[in-house]
Structure formats: C-alpha cells, structure tokens
Design an enzyme around this catalytic site. Structure first.
Site, PDB file in Angstrom:
ATOM      1  N   LYS A  27      76.697  46.298  52.069  1.00  0.00           N
ATOM      2  CA  LYS A  27      77.049  44.880  51.989  1.00  0.00           C
ATOM      3  C   LYS A  27      76.863  44.335  50.571  1.00  0.00           C
ATOM      4  O   LYS A  27      77.598  43.444  50.137  1.00  0.00           O
ATOM      5  CB  LYS A  27      76.225  44.063  52.983  1.00  0.00           C
ATOM      6  CG  LYS A  27      76.535  44.349  54.450  1.00  0.00           C
ATOM      7  CD  LYS A  27      77.960  43.997  54.824  1.00  0.00           C
ATOM      8  CE  LYS A  27      78.163  44.060  56.337  1.00  0.00           C
ATOM      9  NZ  LYS A  27      79.564  43.786  56.723  1.00  0.00           N
ATOM     10  N   SER A  63      82.845  38.849  69.430  1.00  0.00           N
ATOM     11  CA  SER A  63      83.038  39.240  68.033  1.00  0.00           C
ATOM     12  C   SER A  63      83.169  38.035  67.116  1.00  0.00           C
ATOM     13  O   SER A  63      83.795  37.022  67.468  1.00  0.00           O
ATOM     14  CB  SER A  63      84.309  40.091  67.897  1.00  0.00           C
ATOM     15  OG  SER A  63      84.219  41.286  68.622  1.00  0.00           O
ATOM     16  N   TYR A 112      67.829  47.204  58.599  1.00  0.00           N
ATOM     17  CA  TYR A 112      69.222  47.058  58.140  1.00  0.00           C
ATOM     18  C   TYR A 112      69.626  48.229  57.246  1.00  0.00           C
ATOM     19  O   TYR A 112      70.787  48.614  57.195  1.00  0.00           O
ATOM     20  CB  TYR A 112      69.413  45.711  57.436  1.00  0.00           C
ATOM     21  CG  TYR A 112      70.843  45.235  57.442  1.00  0.00           C
ATOM     22  CD1 TYR A 112      71.531  45.036  58.642  1.00  0.00           C
ATOM     23  CD2 TYR A 112      71.519  44.960  56.259  1.00  0.00           C
ATOM     24  CE1 TYR A 112      72.847  44.589  58.656  1.00  0.00           C
ATOM     25  CE2 TYR A 112      72.829  44.508  56.256  1.00  0.00           C
ATOM     26  CZ  TYR A 112      73.486  44.332  57.453  1.00  0.00           C
ATOM     27  OH  TYR A 112      74.795  43.884  57.470  1.00  0.00           O
TER      28      TYR A 112
END
Length: 243
Positions: A151, A8, A144
C-alpha cells in the site's frame, strides 16, 4: 473493479456513482464470484459486465478495449483490489519470499498502474482515477504486514501518476477508509480487535461504512473537486490523527 459482494467497498462506491447518474462497467474476479456480483451489476444497470483477474494475461486489456468500443471514452476508474498469498501476509515482512512479495505487489499495486496506463487515452476530457489504501501504509499496524509495504508503494504511484497526468485534467486519488468488515479484511488476523480499537479511538467514535466511503469517493469525481489530486483521502472518522 473490486466488487465481490454487497459488503465490498467497491459496491458502496458504485452505488454512489450510479446515484449521481454514471453509466457503469463492472468486473468480477471469476465464475465463482460471478453469481454474487451479477445481481449487483444488474441493480446498477451496468452496461458492461466482464470477468477480470489481473493475473490472467490479457483480461485487463480486454476490459479497456470493450470500454473503448462501447463508450469511446472514460470519466473515472475505481481500482479496489488487493491480494497477498496467505504465507506472505501472515508472516513477518523480513521473512517474505520473493514469489509472495511479487504476487502481492502485482495485484495490489502494479495492476493499478497498468489500469491507469490503459485508462489515460480514454480520458479524453479529463477524468479521475481511484484506488484503495489503508493506514497500515504509513504506520505499522499489527498483522497488516507485507500489505502495508504494497500500500505504501501504491500511494507513491498515486502521487507520480497524478503529477504525470495532471496536465491532461486527470486527477488521481488514494482512498483510505477505516477498518471495514469486508471479504478482503477477513484474511487479516485479529481484525475484530482492530475494528474495536478504531471505534473507541476515532474522534467520531464510529466506524466507517461502505456508503460513507462511496459518497466521499464519488464527490471527488465531480467538477467541484477538479483541483484536488495526488493525495490520500482518509475516511476513518479521524482515526489516523490519533496516536
């Protein structure tokens, strides 16, 4: 927030913060994730280790209440979580249903805004807030999809929150790494091709690592970066400047 395993981005950041001497609070998504995150939290000597699913009513508030109770203040916050239901993420933006859109925005954008609200009174001597974004917020990146929309909203929230909290000495940053083989990225179709493209086109001709992201992020929490705020920091070997 956002450590799922040792791949991560949040883990790379946590290691860098700890190396600089920070005391850390670490959260995990649920009981299934706990077994993967707990050894990492122990390695960090995290004094606070709590569950946090931002879609569970009250859990976010409980984390910040614990920070207030145990520490009485907060110096930095790292938000490294995002989510979109598969049917929303894998489809065209124009086809996204209301529920899928709202869930994507709630986890990927609003949760950061809520955390910033809760962290503000704890940052009594100033502080730094971080969230993770991606190039697909600015340019259309194949597959995406609606996450790019989320985002973009997240980056706008960074600018507004930076303006609002700046007078209190609180800085706000969006960190934009290049493609990384994380658990979250595994949900994006044809992600391997995206990584190959990034490596071949980036000026550095190399892929970013979670440690690269962590070191750059931790720098922004230091006093040497006290006049940097409100922007998107690309950690991608320069990939974002190439057409």
């Amino acid at each position: 927030m956002g450590i799922a395993n040792d791949q991560s981005i949040a883990w790379g950041c946590a290691k860098a913060f700890r190396a600089l001497g920070a005391d850390l609070a670490v959260t995990y998504l649920n009981d299934r994730a706990k077994k993967h995150v707990e050894p990492l939290a122990q390695a960090l000597e995290a004094s606070i280790f709590m569950p946090l699913d931002v879609m569970t009513e009250g859990q976010t508030e409980e984390v910040f209440a614990r920070v207030d109770r145990d520490w009485g203040q907060l110096d930095f916050l790292l938000h490294s979580i995002a989510f979109s239901p598969k049917e929303a993420l894998h489809g065209r933006v124009v086809d996204v249903g209301r529920d899928g859109f709202l869930k994507t925005m709630e986890v990927s954008c609003w949760s950061f805004m809520r955390m910033a609200h809760l962290a503000e009174p704890l940052m009594k001597n100033g502080g730094t807030m971080f969230t993770m974004t991606y190039y697909g917020s600015q340019m259309v990146v194949e597959n995406y999809n609606v996450m790019g929309v989320a985002k973009a909203a997240l980056e706008a929230s960074v600018r507004y929150i930076a303006a609002e909290l700046g007078p209190k000495g609180i800085r706000v940053h969006a960190i934009s790494p290049g493609p990384l083989a994380t658990r979250a990225a595994s949900g994006i179709p044809e992600f391997d091709e995206l990584m190959d493209k990034a490596q071949s086109k980036a000026p550095s001709r190399s892929l970013v690592s979670i440690d690269d992201v962590g070191n750059a992020t931790a720098f922004l929490a230091l006093d040497g970066a006290k006049l940097i705020t409100g922007s998107v920091l690309y950690i991608d070997g320069g990939y974002h400047i190439i057409d």
